[in-house]
Write an enzyme that holds these catalytic residues in place. Structure first.
Site, PDB file in Angstrom:
ATOM      1  N   LYS A   1      -1.929  -2.443   7.879  1.00  0.00           N
ATOM      2  CA  LYS A   1      -0.943  -1.724   7.075  1.00  0.00           C
ATOM      3  C   LYS A   1       0.216  -1.322   7.964  1.00  0.00           C
ATOM      4  O   LYS A   1       0.083  -0.512   8.873  1.00  0.00           O
ATOM      5  CB  LYS A   1      -1.592  -0.494   6.452  1.00  0.00           C
ATOM      6  CG  LYS A   1      -0.660   0.336   5.614  1.00  0.00           C
ATOM      7  CD  LYS A   1      -1.469   1.287   4.756  1.00  0.00           C
ATOM      8  CE  LYS A   1      -0.788   2.630   4.664  1.00  0.00           C
ATOM      9  NZ  LYS A   1      -1.652   3.630   4.044  1.00  0.00           N
TER      10      LYS A   1
ATOM     11  N   PHE B   1       3.165   3.671   1.353  1.00  0.00           N
ATOM     12  CA  PHE B   1       4.068   3.721   2.507  1.00  0.00           C
ATOM     13  C   PHE B   1       4.350   2.406   3.202  1.00  0.00           C
ATOM     14  O   PHE B   1       5.094   2.382   4.172  1.00  0.00           O
ATOM     15  CB  PHE B   1       3.589   4.713   3.562  1.00  0.00           C
ATOM     16  CG  PHE B   1       3.560   6.116   3.081  1.00  0.00           C
ATOM     17  CD1 PHE B   1       4.724   6.747   2.699  1.00  0.00           C
ATOM     18  CD2 PHE B   1       2.371   6.808   3.009  1.00  0.00           C
ATOM     19  CE1 PHE B   1       4.710   8.048   2.252  1.00  0.00           C
ATOM     20  CE2 PHE B   1       2.344   8.116   2.564  1.00  0.00           C
ATOM     21  CZ  PHE B   1       3.511   8.742   2.185  1.00  0.00           C
TER      22      PHE B   1
ATOM     23  N   ASP C   1      -3.962  10.838  -4.322  1.00  0.00           N
ATOM     24  CA  ASP C   1      -3.359   9.651  -4.931  1.00  0.00           C
ATOM     25  C   ASP C   1      -4.432   8.623  -5.287  1.00  0.00           C
ATOM     26  O   ASP C   1      -4.342   7.457  -4.924  1.00  0.00           O
ATOM     27  CB  ASP C   1      -2.307   9.048  -4.001  1.00  0.00           C
ATOM     28  CG  ASP C   1      -1.388   8.070  -4.737  1.00  0.00           C
ATOM     29  OD1 ASP C   1      -1.295   8.155  -5.977  1.00  0.00           O
ATOM     30  OD2 ASP C   1      -0.765   7.226  -4.077  1.00  0.00           O
TER      31      ASP C   1
ATOM     32  N   PRO D   1       3.731  -2.291   3.412  1.00  0.00           N
ATOM     33  CA  PRO D   1       3.007  -3.507   3.070  1.00  0.00           C
ATOM     34  C   PRO D   1       1.715  -3.664   3.885  1.00  0.00           C
ATOM     35  O   PRO D   1       1.617  -3.178   5.003  1.00  0.00           O
ATOM     36  CB  PRO D   1       3.989  -4.622   3.423  1.00  0.00           C
ATOM     37  CG  PRO D   1       4.871  -4.038   4.463  1.00  0.00           C
ATOM     38  CD  PRO D   1       4.952  -2.565   4.185  1.00  0.00           C
TER      39      PRO D   1
ATOM     40  N   GLY E   1       0.840  -1.190   0.000  1.00  0.00           N
ATOM     41  CA  GLY E   1       0.000   0.000   0.000  1.00  0.00           C
ATOM     42  C   GLY E   1       0.873   1.236   0.000  1.00  0.00           C
ATOM     43  O   GLY E   1       2.093   1.129  -0.053  1.00  0.00           O
TER      44      GLY E   1
END
Ligand SMILES: *[C@@H]1O[C@H](CO)[C@@H](O)[C@H](O)[C@H]1NC(C)=O
Ligand SMILES: *[C@@H]1O[C@H](CO)[C@@H](O)[C@H](O)[C@H]1NC(C)=O
Ligand SMILES: *[C@@H]1O[C@H](CO)[C@@H](O)[C@H](O)[C@H]1NC(C)=O
Length: 425
Positions: A136, A119, A233, A121, A117
Site C-alpha cells: 500500500k 489513502f 471505516d 493505491p 485502499g
C-alpha cells in the site's frame, strides 16, 4: 577550564567548593574578588545550562511538529533525522527499502495494481523468494501525515488476530510511505457484493463464516487487544478474504486507540464512508465502539442480501437497504431480504438470526446497539433476541449518495431523515 566547568554535570559543586576555599583563606579583598568571580561563573553556568536545555527542547519540539504536520514539514528536515526518530519506537517490524518494493511490484506498474485502499493505491508484489505481498503506497496527496502513518504501523504491528490482515513491514523513504501486508488472493468483500457472478461463489455457510469472522475480528479490536481500537471505516472493501474465504479486517489508517476510555471521542475530522457511518458519527463526528457496531450491522445486511446499502433501489419505496430490511422485518417477512443466490443453501434459523442481529446493530441510538461481545454471543446463541428499534439513516438517498467520504452531509438530509421517519410508521 570554563568550558569544562560549564558542561560538566558536577561542575556546580566543584565551582562552589573552589569559591568557598577562596573565602576561607583570603583577606577581605580577596574575599570580594572570590565572591564576584564565583557569581560570574555561577551566572555563566546558569545561562549556558538554560541555552542547552532550550536548544534541546526546540529540537524535540521540531521533531514532534514534523510528525504531526506530516509531509510538508518532513521535506524541510533531513532524511536521517527520521530514521533516528522511527528507530526510537520499539517496532518489531522490518523496514523495507524502497528499491526492494519497486522491484517486487514492477515499479508499481498498472498490471500490479490491486485497488484503491484508504489513502492510496495497493499493488501486488512478489519478493525474490516468491512470497506474495500487498503493497500500500500512500498517495503523496493523501492527508495522512507521518503521525497517522506511524500510528497505523504501530497499531497493526501490535494487533494479531486471525481475522485481521497481517502487516509484514513498512517503508519510509524521502516522501514515500508504504505498508506491506500479507497478500489476500480472494480480494475484498466489495468484489462479491452486488455482483451476480462473484456472489455466486459465496454460499450461505461461507457468508455466515464471513459474518462471524468479522464479528470476532472487531471484538478483538474493541475489547481483547492490548490497545482498544475503533476502526471507524468498516466497509466491504476493508474486509479481505484469504484462500479459504476467511475474512480479515484491513485498513487501520483511521483506527484510534482509546486506551481504556470507552466514553468515545469527538472528532472534527470525520473519516469514514457514507452508507456505513452511524448517524452520530456522520452528523456530529462522535465515534465510539458503537459506531463500528453500526457499520458492522450494515455489513451483515449487505452480506445477507447481496446488495449495497449505498445506491440501493427498490421499485416500491424510497428506503435504502437498512430501511428495506427494517420494513420487511416489521412486516414479518425478513426472508425476502435474502439474496436469491443463497436461498437454496441457506439455513432459515441462521439467516433470520443474522438479519435480526444486523438490525439490532444499526439501531439509531448508540446505546441501543449491542456491543461486539454481545453480537458474537447473539450470532452463535439460540436464546431470544430483543426487538430492534428503528435503524439510523434508513432513508434519504441524497445523503447516501453523497459520494465524498469526508465532507459533512448537508443539513437538508437531516430533515429528510426526519420526514421519512414519520412516513415509515
Ligand atoms: C524500474 O525503474 C528503474 C528506474 O526508474 C529502471 O532502471 C528499472 O529497469 C525499472 N524496472 C522495471 C521492472 O520496470
Ligand atoms: C474519558 O473521556 C471523557 C470524555 O472525553 C472524559 O470526561 C473522562 O475523564 C475520560 N476518562 C478517563 C478515565 O480518561
Ligand atoms: C440450522 O442452523 C442451526 C443453528 O446453527 C442448527 O442447529 C440447525 O441444525 C440447522 N438446520 C439445518 C436444517 O441445517
Amino acid at each position: 577550564m570554563l568550558k569544562a566547568i560549564v558542561y560538566h554535570p558536577n561542575a556546580q559543586s566543584t565551582m562552589l567548593k573552589s569559591a568557598a576555599n577562596q573565602d576561607q583563606g583570603g583577606s577581605e579583598g580577596n574575599n570580594k574578588v572570590g565572591v564576584i568571580v564565583g557569581s560570574i561563573l555561577a551566572s555563566l553556568f546558569v545561562v549556558c545550562l538554560g541555552i542547552c536545555l532550550f536548544v534541546r527542547k526546540k529540537k524535540k519540539q521540531r521533531k514532534r511538529d514534523a510528525t504531526s504536520h506530516g509531509r510538508s514539514r518532513m521535506e524541510q528536515i533531513p532524511e536521517n533525522s527520521f530514521s533516528i526518530s522511527h528507530q526510537d519506537e520499539d517496532l518489531d517490524l522490518p523496514h523495507y527499502d524502497f528499491t526492494t518494493l519497486a522491484k517486487a511490484t514492477n515499479n508499481f506498474s498498472f498490471t500490479n495494481f490491486l485497488g484503491e485502499g484508504g489513502f492510496g493505491p495497493v499493488y501486488k508484489g512478489v519478493f525474490n523468494d516468491g512470497q506474495e505481498i500487498a503493497v500500500k503506497r500512500l498517495s503523496k496527496e493523501s492527508r495522512q501525515g507521518l503521525d497517522e502513518f506511524m500510528n497505523e504501523v504501530k497499531c497493526i504491528a501490535q494487533l494479531q488476530h486471525r481475522n485481521l490482515v497481517k502487516l509484514l513491514g513498512y517503508c519510509i523513504q524521502q516522501d514515500e510511505k508504504i505498508l506491506i501486508y500479507e497478500y489476500m488472493p480472494k480480494k475484498s468483500l466489495d468484489f462479491y457484493i452486488n455482483d451476480q457472478k462473484q456472489s455466486k461463489l459465496l454460499d450461505w455457510p461461507k457468508r455466515l463464516h464471513i459474518i462471524n469472522g468479522i464479528a470476532r475480528g472487531l471484538l478483538y479490536l474493541h475489547q481483547d487487544s492490548r490497545l482498544r481500537i475503533i476502526h471507524r471505516d468498516l466497509k466491504p472493501s476493508n474486509i479481505l478474504l484469504d484462500d479459504e474465504m476467511n475474512p480479515k479486517i484491513s485498513d487501520f489508517g483511521m483506527a484510534r486507540s482509546f486506551g481504556g476510555n470507552e466514553t468515545g471521542a469527538n472528532t472534527k475530522r470525520v473519516v469514514g464512508t457514507y452508507g456505513y457511518m452511524s448517524p452520530e458519527y456522520a452528523i456530529d463526528g462522535l465515534f465510539s465502539i458503537k459506531s463500528d457496531v453500526f457499520s458492522f450491522g450494515v455489513l451483515v445486511l449487505e452480506i445477507v442480501s447481496g446488495k449495497r446499502n449505498r445506491g440501493f433501489n427498490h421499485p416500491g419505496h424510497q428506503l435504502n437497504l437498512l430501511g428495506h430490511a427494517w420494513k420487511l422485518f416489521k412486516e414479518g417477512k425478513p426472508l425476502e431480504l435474502v439474496d436469491n443466490l443463497v436461498v437454496e443453501t441457506c439455513n432459515l434459523t441462521e439467516v433470520m438470526r443474522s438479519i435480526h442481529v444486523g438490525l439490532l446493530c444499526v439501531q439509531h441510538s448508540p446505546e441501543d446497539r449491542p456491543s461486539m461481545s454481545t453480537v458474537v454471543l447473539m450470532l452463535s446463541g439460540e436464546g431470544t433476541l430483543p426487538q430492534p428499534t428503528e435503524p439510523g439513516f434508513f432513508t434519504g438517498r441524497k445523503l447516501i449518495d453523497a459520494s465524498s467520504s469526508s465532507s459533512k452531509p448537508e443539513s437538508c438530509s437531516v430533515n429528510e431523515v426526519t420526514i421519512t421517519l414519520i412516513e415509515a410508521r
